[in-house]
Design a protein around this motif. Structure first.
Motif, PDB file in Angstrom:
ATOM      1  N   GLU A 141       0.612  -1.041   0.092  1.00 29.86           N
ATOM      2  CA  GLU A 141      -0.076   0.201   0.049  1.00 29.86           C
ATOM      3  C   GLU A 141       0.722   1.102   0.093  1.00 29.86           C
ATOM      4  OE1 GLU A 141      -2.883   2.220   2.939  1.00 29.86           O
ATOM      5  OE2 GLU A 141      -2.770  -0.297   3.598  1.00 29.86           O
ATOM      6  N   LEU A 142       1.919   1.321   1.144  1.00 28.50           N
ATOM      7  CA  LEU A 142       2.908   2.352   1.108  1.00 28.50           C
ATOM      8  C   LEU A 142       3.247   2.578  -0.352  1.00 28.50           C
ATOM      9  CD1 LEU A 142       3.647   4.457   3.079  1.00 28.50           C
ATOM     10  CD2 LEU A 142       5.896   2.535   3.171  1.00 28.50           C
ATOM     11  N   ALA A 143       4.004   1.136  -0.921  1.00 32.66           N
ATOM     12  CA  ALA A 143       4.097   1.965  -2.761  1.00 32.66           C
ATOM     13  C   ALA A 143       3.264   2.107  -3.656  1.00 32.66           C
ATOM     14  CB  ALA A 143       4.787   0.203  -3.417  1.00 32.66           C
ATOM     15  N   ASN A 144       2.178   2.558  -3.455  1.00 35.40           N
ATOM     16  CA  ASN A 144       1.528   2.498  -4.661  1.00 35.40           C
ATOM     17  C   ASN A 144       0.951   3.635  -4.213  1.00 35.40           C
ATOM     18  OD1 ASN A 144       0.830   0.569  -6.679  1.00 35.40           O
ATOM     19  ND2 ASN A 144       0.516  -0.579  -4.863  1.00 35.40           N
ATOM     20  N   SER A 145       1.578   4.109  -3.043  1.00 32.28           N
ATOM     21  CA  SER A 145       0.829   5.688  -2.123  1.00 32.28           C
ATOM     22  C   SER A 145       0.848   7.052  -3.514  1.00 32.28           C
ATOM     23  CB  SER A 145       1.515   6.338  -1.055  1.00 32.28           C
ATOM     24  OG  SER A 145       2.434   6.038  -0.800  1.00 32.28           O
ATOM     25  N   ALA A 146       0.986   8.288  -3.393  1.00 32.84           N
ATOM     26  CA  ALA A 146       1.396   9.212  -3.586  1.00 32.84           C
ATOM     27  C   ALA A 146       2.582   9.334  -3.554  1.00 32.84           C
ATOM     28  CB  ALA A 146       0.356  10.327  -4.420  1.00 32.84           C
ATOM     29  N   PHE A 147       2.492   9.352  -2.153  1.00 35.47           N
ATOM     30  CA  PHE A 147       4.195  10.650  -1.896  1.00 35.47           C
ATOM     31  C   PHE A 147       5.878   9.476  -2.528  1.00 35.47           C
ATOM     32  CE2 PHE A 147       7.891  10.116   1.201  1.00 35.47           C
ATOM     33  CZ  PHE A 147       7.097  11.842   1.850  1.00 35.47           C
ATOM     34  N   TYR A 148       5.136   8.421  -2.615  1.00 35.53           N
ATOM     35  CA  TYR A 148       5.874   7.578  -2.907  1.00 35.53           C
ATOM     36  C   TYR A 148       6.111   7.086  -4.490  1.00 35.53           C
ATOM     37  CZ  TYR A 148       8.717   6.231   1.278  1.00 35.53           C
ATOM     38  OH  TYR A 148       9.031   6.400   2.113  1.00 35.53           O
ATOM     39  N   ASN A 149       5.279   6.835  -4.941  1.00 32.34           N
ATOM     40  CA  ASN A 149       4.614   6.282  -6.337  1.00 32.34           C
ATOM     41  C   ASN A 149       4.649   7.295  -7.488  1.00 32.34           C
ATOM     42  OD1 ASN A 149       4.200   4.832  -8.905  1.00 32.34           O
ATOM     43  ND2 ASN A 149       2.961   3.202  -7.582  1.00 32.34           N
ATOM     44  N   ARG A 150       5.973   8.038  -7.705  1.00 32.36           N
ATOM     45  CA  ARG A 150       5.680   9.404  -8.347  1.00 32.36           C
ATOM     46  C   ARG A 150       4.818   8.912 -10.210  1.00 32.36           C
ATOM     47  NH1 ARG A 150       8.263  13.604  -5.586  1.00 32.36           N
ATOM     48  NH2 ARG A 150       7.262  12.962  -3.271  1.00 32.36           N
ATOM     49  N   ALA A 151       4.941   7.904 -10.597  1.00 26.57           N
ATOM     50  CA  ALA A 151       5.266   7.304 -11.848  1.00 26.57           C
ATOM     51  C   ALA A 151       3.683   6.245 -11.797  1.00 26.57           C
ATOM     52  CB  ALA A 151       6.013   6.253 -12.626  1.00 26.57           C
ATOM     53  N   ASN A 152       2.993   6.849 -10.961  1.00 24.58           N
ATOM     54  CA  ASN A 152       1.489   6.301 -10.470  1.00 24.58           C
ATOM     55  C   ASN A 152       1.407   4.565 -11.527  1.00 24.58           C
ATOM     56  OD1 ASN A 152      -1.048   5.870 -10.032  1.00 24.58           O
ATOM     57  ND2 ASN A 152      -1.683   6.628 -11.585  1.00 24.58           N
ATOM     58  N   LYS A 153       2.743   3.633 -11.656  1.00 20.15           N
ATOM     59  CA  LYS A 153       2.747   2.192 -12.144  1.00 20.15           C
ATOM     60  C   LYS A 153       2.891   1.291 -10.675  1.00 20.15           C
ATOM     61  CE  LYS A 153       5.976  -1.188 -14.113  1.00 20.15           C
ATOM     62  NZ  LYS A 153       7.354  -0.907 -14.585  1.00 20.15           N
ATOM     63  N   PRO A 154       1.441   0.786 -10.949  1.00 19.65           N
ATOM     64  CA  PRO A 154       0.856  -0.055 -10.581  1.00 19.65           C
ATOM     65  C   PRO A 154       1.861  -1.139  -9.718  1.00 19.65           C
ATOM     66  CG  PRO A 154      -0.325  -0.270 -11.159  1.00 19.65           C
ATOM     67  CD  PRO A 154       0.796   0.497 -12.047  1.00 19.65           C
ATOM     68  N   MET A 163      12.160  -2.191  -4.010  1.00 21.70           N
ATOM     69  CA  MET A 163      12.986  -1.341  -5.548  1.00 21.70           C
ATOM     70  C   MET A 163      12.038  -0.464  -5.540  1.00 21.70           C
ATOM     71  SD  MET A 163      15.367  -3.754  -6.263  1.00 21.70           S
ATOM     72  CE  MET A 163      15.869  -2.880  -7.746  1.00 21.70           C
ATOM     73  N   LEU A 164      11.263  -0.167  -5.147  1.00 27.92           N
ATOM     74  CA  LEU A 164      10.960   1.548  -5.089  1.00 27.92           C
ATOM     75  C   LEU A 164      11.171   1.846  -3.815  1.00 27.92           C
ATOM     76  CD1 LEU A 164       9.181   3.407  -6.802  1.00 27.92           C
ATOM     77  CD2 LEU A 164       6.975   2.607  -5.740  1.00 27.92           C
ATOM     78  N   LEU A 165      10.591   1.442  -2.790  1.00 32.16           N
ATOM     79  CA  LEU A 165      10.986   2.190  -1.616  1.00 32.16           C
ATOM     80  C   LEU A 165      12.362   2.209  -1.298  1.00 32.16           C
ATOM     81  CD1 LEU A 165       8.036   0.672  -0.249  1.00 32.16           C
ATOM     82  CD2 LEU A 165       8.313   2.943  -0.787  1.00 32.16           C
ATOM     83  N   GLY A 166      12.860   1.788  -1.348  1.00 32.00           N
ATOM     84  CA  GLY A 166      14.553   1.492  -1.050  1.00 32.00           C
ATOM     85  C   GLY A 166      14.366   0.688  -0.047  1.00 32.00           C
TER      86      GLY A 166
END
Length: 362
Positions: A141-154, A163-166
Protein backbone atom coordinates in the motif's frame (compact mmCIF):
# COMPACT_ATOMS: atom_id res chain seq x y z
CA UNK A 1 -9.63 -6.47 19.67
CA UNK A 2 -10.85 -6.21 23.25
CA UNK A 3 -14.14 -8.14 23.07
CA UNK A 4 -12.93 -10.92 25.40
CA UNK A 5 -11.66 -8.37 27.94
CA UNK A 6 -14.88 -6.38 27.74
CA UNK A 7 -17.02 -9.47 28.32
CA UNK A 8 -15.15 -10.15 31.57
CA UNK A 9 -15.25 -6.57 32.83
CA UNK A 10 -18.83 -5.59 32.02
CA UNK A 11 -21.82 -7.35 33.54
CA UNK A 12 -24.98 -7.63 31.46
CA UNK A 13 -26.95 -4.39 31.66
CA UNK A 14 -30.56 -4.52 32.81
CA UNK A 15 -33.33 -3.26 30.56
CA UNK A 16 -33.43 -0.05 32.57
CA UNK A 17 -30.52 1.62 34.31
CA UNK A 18 -31.24 3.96 37.16
CA UNK A 19 -29.68 7.39 36.92
CA UNK A 20 -27.73 6.93 40.17
CA UNK A 21 -24.08 7.49 39.39
CA UNK A 22 -21.49 5.56 41.41
CA UNK A 23 -18.49 6.86 39.52
CA UNK A 24 -16.34 7.81 42.51
CA UNK A 25 -17.52 4.88 44.62
CA UNK A 26 -16.65 2.47 41.82
CA UNK A 27 -13.15 3.83 41.35
CA UNK A 28 -12.02 5.09 44.76
CA UNK A 29 -10.38 1.79 45.76
CA UNK A 30 -8.47 1.40 42.52
CA UNK A 31 -4.72 1.92 43.02
CA UNK A 32 -3.58 5.31 41.78
CA UNK A 33 0.01 4.25 41.10
CA UNK A 34 0.29 3.79 37.35
CA UNK A 35 4.04 3.04 37.22
CA UNK A 36 3.70 -0.72 36.65
CA UNK A 37 6.85 -2.69 35.77
CA UNK A 38 5.97 -5.58 33.46
CA UNK A 39 9.26 -7.43 33.67
CA UNK A 40 12.72 -7.08 35.12
CA UNK A 41 14.15 -5.99 31.79
CA UNK A 42 11.86 -2.98 31.36
CA UNK A 43 13.83 0.25 31.07
CA UNK A 44 13.72 2.53 34.09
CA UNK A 45 12.11 5.83 33.16
CA UNK A 46 11.31 6.90 36.73
CA UNK A 47 13.05 10.21 36.15
CA UNK A 48 10.25 11.01 33.71
CA UNK A 49 7.29 10.54 36.03
CA UNK A 50 3.97 10.92 34.27
CA UNK A 51 2.24 14.27 34.54
CA UNK A 52 -1.01 15.45 32.98
CA UNK A 53 -0.56 18.12 30.37
CA UNK A 54 -3.21 20.76 30.99
CA UNK A 55 -2.52 22.60 27.76
CA UNK A 56 -5.56 22.37 25.48
CA UNK A 57 -4.79 24.80 22.65
CA UNK A 58 -6.75 23.84 19.52
CA UNK A 59 -7.43 20.29 20.73
CA UNK A 60 -11.18 20.91 20.75
CA UNK A 61 -11.14 21.60 17.02
CA UNK A 62 -9.10 18.47 16.40
CA UNK A 63 -11.58 16.30 18.33
CA UNK A 64 -14.46 17.95 16.48
CA UNK A 65 -12.80 16.83 13.27
CA UNK A 66 -12.38 13.28 14.60
CA UNK A 67 -15.93 12.91 15.85
CA UNK A 68 -17.82 15.48 13.77
CA UNK A 69 -18.81 18.59 15.73
CA UNK A 70 -22.50 17.66 15.57
CA UNK A 71 -21.93 14.88 18.10
CA UNK A 72 -19.43 16.63 20.37
CA UNK A 73 -21.63 17.23 23.38
CA UNK A 74 -21.22 17.26 27.14
CA UNK A 75 -24.64 15.73 27.72
CA UNK A 76 -24.41 12.67 29.96
CA UNK A 77 -26.63 9.64 30.49
CA UNK A 78 -26.57 6.57 32.79
CA UNK A 79 -25.24 4.13 30.19
CA UNK A 80 -22.40 6.43 29.14
CA UNK A 81 -21.49 7.07 32.77
CA UNK A 82 -21.56 3.38 33.63
CA UNK A 83 -19.31 2.39 30.73
CA UNK A 84 -16.96 5.34 31.22
CA UNK A 85 -16.47 4.37 34.87
CA UNK A 86 -15.50 0.83 33.88
CA UNK A 87 -13.13 2.04 31.16
CA UNK A 88 -11.57 4.37 33.73
CA UNK A 89 -10.98 1.41 36.04
CA UNK A 90 -9.17 -0.38 33.22
CA UNK A 91 -7.05 2.68 32.48
CA UNK A 92 -6.05 2.86 36.15
CA UNK A 93 -5.04 -0.80 36.03
CA UNK A 94 -3.64 -1.00 32.48
CA UNK A 95 -2.10 -4.44 32.90
CA UNK A 96 -5.48 -5.91 31.89
CA UNK A 97 -5.54 -3.90 28.66
CA UNK A 98 -1.96 -4.79 27.88
CA UNK A 99 -2.66 -8.52 28.20
CA UNK A 100 -5.27 -8.14 25.46
CA UNK A 101 -2.86 -6.42 23.04
CA UNK A 102 -0.85 -8.26 20.39
CA UNK A 103 2.83 -8.77 21.15
CA UNK A 104 5.44 -7.55 18.73
CA UNK A 105 5.77 -10.53 16.36
CA UNK A 106 9.18 -12.13 15.97
CA UNK A 107 8.92 -11.53 12.23
CA UNK A 108 8.83 -7.78 12.80
CA UNK A 109 11.93 -7.94 14.99
CA UNK A 110 13.70 -10.09 12.39
CA UNK A 111 12.80 -7.72 9.56
CA UNK A 112 13.96 -4.63 11.45
CA UNK A 113 17.21 -6.35 12.47
CA UNK A 114 17.80 -7.38 8.86
CA UNK A 115 17.11 -3.87 7.55
CA UNK A 116 19.61 -2.43 10.01
CA UNK A 117 22.45 -4.58 8.68
CA UNK A 118 24.84 -2.91 6.20
CA UNK A 119 24.38 -5.82 3.79
CA UNK A 120 21.43 -8.20 3.69
CA UNK A 121 19.88 -10.81 1.39
CA UNK A 122 16.86 -9.27 -0.34
CA UNK A 123 15.25 -12.69 -0.88
CA UNK A 124 15.37 -13.48 2.86
CA UNK A 125 13.86 -10.07 3.63
CA UNK A 126 11.08 -10.53 1.06
CA UNK A 127 10.23 -13.96 2.52
CA UNK A 128 10.11 -12.58 6.07
CA UNK A 129 7.71 -9.81 5.10
CA UNK A 130 5.58 -12.13 2.98
CA UNK A 131 5.02 -14.39 6.01
CA UNK A 132 2.96 -11.63 7.67
CA UNK A 133 0.07 -10.72 5.32
CA UNK A 134 -0.94 -7.60 7.25
CA UNK A 135 2.55 -6.12 7.15
CA UNK A 136 3.03 -7.21 3.53
CA UNK A 137 -0.22 -5.50 2.52
CA UNK A 138 0.80 -2.28 4.25
CA UNK A 139 4.21 -2.28 2.52
CA UNK A 140 2.55 -2.68 -0.89
CA UNK A 141 0.00 0.00 0.00
CA UNK A 142 2.82 2.40 0.87
CA UNK A 143 4.60 1.60 -2.40
CA UNK A 144 1.42 2.50 -4.29
CA UNK A 145 0.90 5.77 -2.41
CA UNK A 146 1.30 9.10 -4.19
CA UNK A 147 4.07 9.97 -1.75
CA UNK A 148 6.37 7.27 -3.17
CA UNK A 149 4.83 6.15 -6.47
CA UNK A 150 5.15 9.35 -8.49
CA UNK A 151 4.91 7.45 -11.78
CA UNK A 152 1.61 5.91 -10.66
CA UNK A 153 2.78 2.46 -11.83
CA UNK A 154 0.93 -0.27 -9.88
CA UNK A 155 3.06 -2.32 -7.45
CA UNK A 156 1.76 -5.78 -6.56
CA UNK A 157 4.61 -7.68 -4.89
CA UNK A 158 7.10 -7.15 -2.05
CA UNK A 159 10.23 -7.28 -4.21
CA UNK A 160 8.93 -4.55 -6.52
CA UNK A 161 7.90 -2.55 -3.45
CA UNK A 162 11.43 -2.80 -2.08
CA UNK A 163 12.93 -1.61 -5.39
CA UNK A 164 10.68 1.46 -5.25
CA UNK A 165 10.75 2.24 -1.53
CA UNK A 166 14.40 1.52 -0.79
CA UNK A 167 15.67 0.44 2.61
CA UNK A 168 14.31 3.44 4.52
CA UNK A 169 10.89 3.33 2.88
CA UNK A 170 10.60 -0.40 3.41
CA UNK A 171 11.41 0.08 7.10
CA UNK A 172 8.59 2.63 7.33
CA UNK A 173 6.21 0.24 5.60
CA UNK A 174 7.04 -2.59 8.02
CA UNK A 175 6.51 -0.34 11.05
CA UNK A 176 3.28 0.99 9.54
CA UNK A 177 2.07 -2.54 8.93
CA UNK A 178 2.32 -3.47 12.60
CA UNK A 179 1.07 -0.22 14.12
CA UNK A 180 -1.82 -0.05 11.63
CA UNK A 181 -3.30 -3.14 13.30
CA UNK A 182 -3.99 -0.91 16.32
CA UNK A 183 -6.07 1.60 14.37
CA UNK A 184 -9.66 1.66 15.72
CA UNK A 185 -12.16 -0.39 13.75
CA UNK A 186 -15.11 1.86 14.49
CA UNK A 187 -18.83 1.61 13.92
CA UNK A 188 -20.15 3.58 10.97
CA UNK A 189 -21.27 6.33 13.38
CA UNK A 190 -17.62 7.09 14.07
CA UNK A 191 -16.28 5.85 10.73
CA UNK A 192 -13.94 8.83 10.24
CA UNK A 193 -12.24 8.52 13.63
CA UNK A 194 -9.93 5.65 12.76
CA UNK A 195 -9.14 7.14 9.35
CA UNK A 196 -8.30 10.59 10.72
CA UNK A 197 -6.37 9.25 13.70
CA UNK A 198 -4.23 7.02 11.48
CA UNK A 199 -3.66 9.92 9.08
CA UNK A 200 -2.60 12.04 12.06
CA UNK A 201 -0.17 9.33 13.25
CA UNK A 202 1.38 8.96 9.80
CA UNK A 203 1.71 12.73 9.44
CA UNK A 204 3.29 12.95 12.90
CA UNK A 205 5.81 10.28 11.90
CA UNK A 206 6.63 12.03 8.64
CA UNK A 207 6.99 15.46 10.27
CA UNK A 208 9.09 13.95 13.08
CA UNK A 209 11.41 12.57 10.41
CA UNK A 210 11.68 15.93 8.65
CA UNK A 211 12.35 17.83 11.87
CA UNK A 212 14.93 15.23 12.93
CA UNK A 213 16.81 15.81 9.69
CA UNK A 214 16.65 19.56 10.34
CA UNK A 215 17.98 19.09 13.89
CA UNK A 216 20.54 16.46 12.75
CA UNK A 217 19.28 13.67 15.01
CA UNK A 218 18.19 10.06 14.33
CA UNK A 219 15.45 10.46 11.71
CA UNK A 220 14.39 6.78 11.62
CA UNK A 221 13.90 6.66 15.38
CA UNK A 222 12.01 9.94 15.29
CA UNK A 223 9.69 8.50 12.64
CA UNK A 224 8.97 5.44 14.78
CA UNK A 225 8.24 7.49 17.92
CA UNK A 226 6.03 9.84 15.90
CA UNK A 227 4.03 6.91 14.59
CA UNK A 228 3.68 5.42 18.08
CA UNK A 229 2.84 8.58 20.01
CA UNK A 230 -0.95 8.25 19.62
CA UNK A 231 -1.28 4.51 20.29
CA UNK A 232 -2.97 5.14 23.64
CA UNK A 233 -5.67 7.22 21.95
CA UNK A 234 -6.33 4.42 19.49
CA UNK A 235 -6.67 1.85 22.27
CA UNK A 236 -9.02 4.00 24.36
CA UNK A 237 -11.34 4.60 21.46
CA UNK A 238 -11.43 0.91 20.53
CA UNK A 239 -12.20 0.02 24.15
CA UNK A 240 -15.17 2.37 24.13
CA UNK A 241 -16.47 1.08 20.80
CA UNK A 242 -16.12 -2.57 21.87
CA UNK A 243 -17.81 -1.83 25.20
CA UNK A 244 -20.84 -0.16 23.64
CA UNK A 245 -21.12 -2.83 20.95
CA UNK A 246 -21.08 -5.60 23.57
CA UNK A 247 -23.10 -3.98 26.32
CA UNK A 248 -25.62 -1.71 24.68
CA UNK A 249 -25.36 -1.60 20.86
CA UNK A 250 -28.31 0.79 20.51
CA UNK A 251 -26.48 3.53 22.43
CA UNK A 252 -23.59 5.54 21.01
CA UNK A 253 -20.48 6.62 22.94
CA UNK A 254 -20.38 10.22 24.04
CA UNK A 255 -17.58 11.90 22.12
CA UNK A 256 -16.87 14.34 24.93
CA UNK A 257 -16.32 11.45 27.34
CA UNK A 258 -13.85 9.77 25.00
CA UNK A 259 -12.02 13.04 24.55
CA UNK A 260 -11.62 13.43 28.31
CA UNK A 261 -10.27 9.89 28.72
CA UNK A 262 -7.87 10.32 25.79
CA UNK A 263 -6.62 13.63 27.14
CA UNK A 264 -6.07 12.28 30.66
CA UNK A 265 -4.78 8.79 29.92
CA UNK A 266 -3.75 8.49 26.26
CA UNK A 267 -0.09 9.43 26.68
CA UNK A 268 0.37 7.25 29.74
CA UNK A 269 -1.15 4.24 28.00
CA UNK A 270 1.13 4.78 25.00
CA UNK A 271 4.13 4.59 27.32
CA UNK A 272 2.78 1.44 28.99
CA UNK A 273 2.38 -0.23 25.58
CA UNK A 274 5.92 0.73 24.59
CA UNK A 275 7.20 -0.82 27.84
CA UNK A 276 5.27 -4.02 27.14
CA UNK A 277 6.84 -4.22 23.69
CA UNK A 278 10.31 -3.76 25.21
CA UNK A 279 11.24 -0.76 23.11
CA UNK A 280 14.68 0.72 23.82
CA UNK A 281 15.11 3.25 26.60
CA UNK A 282 15.58 6.10 24.12
CA UNK A 283 12.11 5.49 22.69
CA UNK A 284 10.53 5.19 26.14
CA UNK A 285 12.13 8.48 27.19
CA UNK A 286 10.93 10.20 24.04
CA UNK A 287 7.36 9.02 24.68
CA UNK A 288 7.46 9.84 28.40
CA UNK A 289 8.57 13.42 27.83
CA UNK A 290 5.44 14.19 25.77
CA UNK A 291 3.34 14.66 28.91
CA UNK A 292 5.80 17.04 30.56
CA UNK A 293 5.70 19.80 27.96
CA UNK A 294 3.15 22.60 28.23
CA UNK A 295 5.23 25.72 27.54
CA UNK A 296 7.87 26.76 25.03
CA UNK A 297 10.41 26.95 27.87
CA UNK A 298 9.69 23.31 28.82
CA UNK A 299 9.92 22.26 25.18
CA UNK A 300 13.34 23.89 24.88
CA UNK A 301 14.53 22.36 28.17
CA UNK A 302 13.42 18.81 27.42
CA UNK A 303 14.53 19.02 23.78
CA UNK A 304 18.10 19.57 24.94
CA UNK A 305 18.07 16.36 27.01
CA UNK A 306 15.65 14.32 24.87
CA UNK A 307 15.96 15.76 21.34
CA UNK A 308 13.75 13.12 19.69
CA UNK A 309 11.06 13.68 22.33
CA UNK A 310 11.07 17.40 21.64
CA UNK A 311 11.07 16.81 17.90
CA UNK A 312 8.06 14.46 18.09
CA UNK A 313 6.14 16.83 20.39
CA UNK A 314 6.40 19.58 17.80
CA UNK A 315 5.50 17.20 14.98
CA UNK A 316 2.42 16.01 16.85
CA UNK A 317 1.15 19.57 17.22
CA UNK A 318 1.90 20.42 13.60
CA UNK A 319 0.16 17.22 12.43
CA UNK A 320 -3.05 18.27 14.20
CA UNK A 321 -2.90 21.63 12.46
CA UNK A 322 -2.17 19.91 9.15
CA UNK A 323 -5.36 17.84 9.37
CA UNK A 324 -7.38 20.90 10.38
CA UNK A 325 -6.03 22.80 7.37
CA UNK A 326 -6.62 19.86 5.04
CA UNK A 327 -10.28 19.65 6.09
CA UNK A 328 -10.80 23.43 6.08
CA UNK A 329 -11.28 23.73 9.84
CA UNK A 330 -8.76 26.56 10.26
CA UNK A 331 -7.02 29.21 8.15
CA UNK A 332 -3.30 29.47 8.86
CA UNK A 333 -3.27 33.13 7.84
CA UNK A 334 -5.46 33.95 10.83
CA UNK A 335 -3.89 31.43 13.19
CA UNK A 336 -2.05 32.77 16.24
CA UNK A 337 0.91 30.42 16.66
CA UNK A 338 2.16 32.21 19.77
CA UNK A 339 -0.98 31.54 21.79
CA UNK A 340 -2.29 28.37 20.17
CA UNK A 341 0.61 25.95 19.80
CA UNK A 342 4.08 25.24 21.13
CA UNK A 343 6.95 24.95 18.68
CA UNK A 344 10.54 26.09 18.35
CA UNK A 345 9.98 26.87 14.67
CA UNK A 346 9.25 30.27 13.21
CA UNK A 347 5.72 30.87 11.94
CA UNK A 348 7.02 30.66 8.38
CA UNK A 349 8.76 27.33 8.96
CA UNK A 350 5.73 25.87 10.74
CA UNK A 351 3.30 27.10 8.06
CA UNK A 352 5.44 25.59 5.30
CA UNK A 353 5.51 22.15 6.98
CA UNK A 354 1.78 22.27 7.78
CA UNK A 355 0.73 23.23 4.27
CA UNK A 356 3.04 20.68 2.65
CA UNK A 357 1.70 17.90 4.89
CA UNK A 358 -1.90 18.95 4.28
CA UNK A 359 -1.36 18.74 0.53
CA UNK A 360 0.59 15.46 0.57
CA UNK A 361 -1.28 12.17 0.24
CA UNK A 362 0.34 9.51 2.43
Amino acid sequence: MFRRLISKVFPTLKQEIEANHYFFEDTKDVPENLDIQYNQNTADVSDLTFELNNTVHYQDRFFELLFNSAITTSQRDPINEFIESKILQLLRQPQYILKALPLVPSSLTQVMNTLNQPEFDVEILVNLISDDPVIAAKVIELANSAFYNRANKPISDIKAAFMLLGQKGLSEGVINGFVAQMVPKAQIYFKNYGKHLWSHSQTTGRLSQQLAIKYKINAEQAYLVGLLVNLGSMVIFQLMIDAFSSVCPDTQPNAQNIKRLVTDYGQRLTLDIAKLWNFPREILESLAVQSKISTEHELLKYSERYPIGGCVYQANQLAMLSLLVKHNKIELEDFDFNNATITLLTKGEASLLINHSANTVI
